[in-house]
Design a protein around this motif. Structure first.
Motif, PDB file in Angstrom:
ATOM      1  N   PRO A 199      28.214 -29.024 -37.116  1.00 19.55           N
ATOM      2  CA  PRO A 199      27.408 -28.554 -38.170  1.00 19.55           C
ATOM      3  C   PRO A 199      28.371 -27.701 -39.172  1.00 19.55           C
ATOM      4  O   PRO A 199      29.370 -27.222 -38.759  1.00 19.55           O
ATOM      5  N   HIS A 200      27.730 -27.531 -40.296  1.00 19.86           N
ATOM      6  CA  HIS A 200      28.372 -26.722 -41.252  1.00 19.86           C
ATOM      7  C   HIS A 200      28.355 -25.062 -40.947  1.00 19.86           C
ATOM      8  O   HIS A 200      26.913 -24.892 -40.845  1.00 19.86           O
ATOM      9  N   ALA A 201      29.526 -24.681 -40.811  1.00 23.27           N
ATOM     10  CA  ALA A 201      29.245 -23.361 -40.010  1.00 23.27           C
ATOM     11  C   ALA A 201      29.412 -22.023 -41.230  1.00 23.27           C
ATOM     12  O   ALA A 201      29.619 -20.949 -41.065  1.00 23.27           O
ATOM     13  N   ALA A 203      27.940 -20.832 -45.708  1.00 19.21           N
ATOM     14  CA  ALA A 203      27.256 -21.044 -46.661  1.00 19.21           C
ATOM     15  C   ALA A 203      27.987 -21.378 -48.122  1.00 19.21           C
ATOM     16  O   ALA A 203      29.064 -20.702 -48.082  1.00 19.21           O
ATOM     17  N   ASP A 204      27.547 -22.445 -48.819  1.00 20.90           N
ATOM     18  CA  ASP A 204      28.292 -22.623 -50.016  1.00 20.90           C
ATOM     19  C   ASP A 204      27.796 -22.294 -51.175  1.00 20.90           C
ATOM     20  O   ASP A 204      26.572 -22.302 -51.481  1.00 20.90           O
ATOM     21  N   TYR A 205      28.632 -21.547 -52.169  1.00 24.03           N
ATOM     22  CA  TYR A 205      28.290 -20.990 -53.327  1.00 24.03           C
ATOM     23  C   TYR A 205      28.599 -21.920 -54.525  1.00 24.03           C
ATOM     24  O   TYR A 205      29.988 -22.212 -54.603  1.00 24.03           O
ATOM     25  N   ALA A 278      34.449 -27.812 -56.921  1.00 28.33           N
ATOM     26  CA  ALA A 278      34.862 -26.170 -56.807  1.00 28.33           C
ATOM     27  C   ALA A 278      33.468 -25.514 -56.145  1.00 28.33           C
ATOM     28  O   ALA A 278      32.282 -25.728 -56.661  1.00 28.33           O
ATOM     29  N   HIS A 279      33.598 -24.809 -55.195  1.00 30.76           N
ATOM     30  CA  HIS A 279      32.644 -23.835 -54.842  1.00 30.76           C
ATOM     31  C   HIS A 279      33.344 -22.830 -53.687  1.00 30.76           C
ATOM     32  O   HIS A 279      34.571 -22.981 -53.329  1.00 30.76           O
ATOM     33  N   LEU A 280      32.679 -21.956 -53.192  1.00 29.81           N
ATOM     34  CA  LEU A 280      33.092 -20.864 -52.348  1.00 29.81           C
ATOM     35  C   LEU A 280      32.357 -21.298 -50.886  1.00 29.81           C
ATOM     36  O   LEU A 280      31.096 -21.345 -50.937  1.00 29.81           O
ATOM     37  N   HIS A 281      32.841 -21.379 -49.987  1.00 27.60           N
ATOM     38  CA  HIS A 281      32.716 -21.505 -48.692  1.00 27.60           C
ATOM     39  C   HIS A 281      32.710 -20.129 -48.096  1.00 27.60           C
ATOM     40  O   HIS A 281      33.951 -19.751 -47.973  1.00 27.60           O
ATOM     41  N   TYR A 282      31.661 -19.706 -47.623  1.00 27.75           N
ATOM     42  CA  TYR A 282      31.498 -18.206 -46.877  1.00 27.75           C
ATOM     43  C   TYR A 282      31.089 -18.257 -45.827  1.00 27.75           C
ATOM     44  O   TYR A 282      30.090 -18.655 -45.271  1.00 27.75           O
TER      45      TYR A 282
HETATM   46 ZN   LIG Z   1      31.263 -25.038 -46.837  1.00 29.42          ZN
END
Ligand SMILES: [Zn+2]
Length: 316
Positions: A199-201, A203-205, A278-282
């Motif tokens: 799973p995606h671990a 949060a994407d902003y 473009a996004h931030l993965h946090y």
């Molecule tokens: Zn992500």
């Protein structure tokens, strides 16, 4: 104000007496024999906890200098003092099966050490599935890329296992960027039509390229690099096994070993690594457990209001 008044109706009489008259509280103390060991209580919050959520175990009634440690799912739990209550953070990993799991707490030292075991109930949560399309060469990796990923994974695993004993952060975590959260934490990814078991671990902003990314809390930068999947990445150790990470940056403005303060800029949002835009993965890990960052931020905000204060705190 009203809630404070309401509280008084639920307090036992001796507490009320102490509340209104500190000298009465002093008169009550001889009731407890001096030799009686302190009554220690252990409580887990929240109860139950869903997979992918952070939890905390509160230990009340210990002497101020008492040693306390714990473990959950073979991972250590480190404790810090929160207004006289010892608090240890743990995580119900996103892949943890729903069920009942023991959590142990040990306090005191030498022959006086005691261990208590409490049960953590982990419940399921539906996170859904997302579809992502990327170049097939980023799915079927070349031997060179496979070797690159293998080497990067060793460095990342070392960073995620970093456990500095002291807590480096305090107060509330802030958002690393202001912007829309695509709350994709926990979702399974169908990559070019094939369901990925992992799973995606994070949060994407969804914020534009070049947006500054701020450290959400104090810590030390323990790893930076350009990685095959994560692109330009920064990992921060917040102490006691709490690690946060920031992926796909266009620019890294932090160096390994650097102490970083809450709000300090660590880099700029970008689209490096395996991304569709473009996004931030946090991401946030607590001693190896992958948990939902926005849920963790809420928990840091509520720590100050934990209801489980020792009775002595009511006499303050
Ligand atoms: Zn992500």
């Amino acid at each position: 104000m009203f809630s404070k008044i309401l509280w008084l109706f639920f307090l036992p009489f001796p507490v009320l007496a102490g509340f209104f008259c500190p000298s009465c509280a002093a008169d009550l103390s001889p009731i407890l024999p001096a030799s009686q060991p302190p009554i220690v209580s252990v409580k887990v919050l929240p109860e139950p906890i869903f997979r992918g959520a952070p939890g905390r175990v509160l230990v009340a009634g210990l002497p101020a200098d008492a040693a306390v440690s714990g473990s959950f799912r073979d991972a250590p739990i480190f404790f810090f003092d929160n207004k006289g209550v010892m608090v240890g953070l743990f995580g119900a990993d996103i892949m943890l099966k729903p069920g009942e799991y023991p959590l142990t707490v040990t306090y005191g030292s030498g022959s006086a050490a005691e261990t208590k075991t409490v049960t953590v109930s982990v419940t399921d949560k539906s996170y859904g599935v997302r579809d992502i399309k990327v170049p097939q060469s980023q799915v079927d990796l070349s031997p060179e890329d496979l070797e690159r990923v293998r080497v990067e994974r060793i460095a990342v695993t070392k960073a995620l296992n970093f456990k500095s004993p002291a807590r480096l952060w305090s107060g509330e975590f802030i958002e690393p960027v202001r912007g829309r959260i695509n709350s994709s934490f926990g979702r399974q990814t169908r990559l070019n039509g094939v369901l990925n078991a992992r799973p995606h671990a994070g949060a994407d902003y969804l914020v534009g390229e070049g947006t500054p990314v701020a450290a959400p809390a104090d810590g030390v930068v323990i790893l930076t690099g350009n990685h095959f999947f994560a692109g330009n990445s920064v990992y921060i150790d917040h102490g006691q096994g709490l690690i946060s990470m920031y992926f796909h940056l266009s620019k890294i403005d932090a160096v390994e070993g650097q102490s970083i303060k809450r709000g300090e800029i660590l880099g700029l949002v970008g689209k490096t690594g395996r991304v569709t835009g473009a996004h931030l993965h946090y991401g946030i890990y607590i001693n190896g457990a992958r948990i939902d960052p926005p849920v963790f931020r809420q928990m840091t905000a509520t720590l100050a209001g934990d209801p489980y204060l020792p009775e002595s705190a009511l006499y303050d």
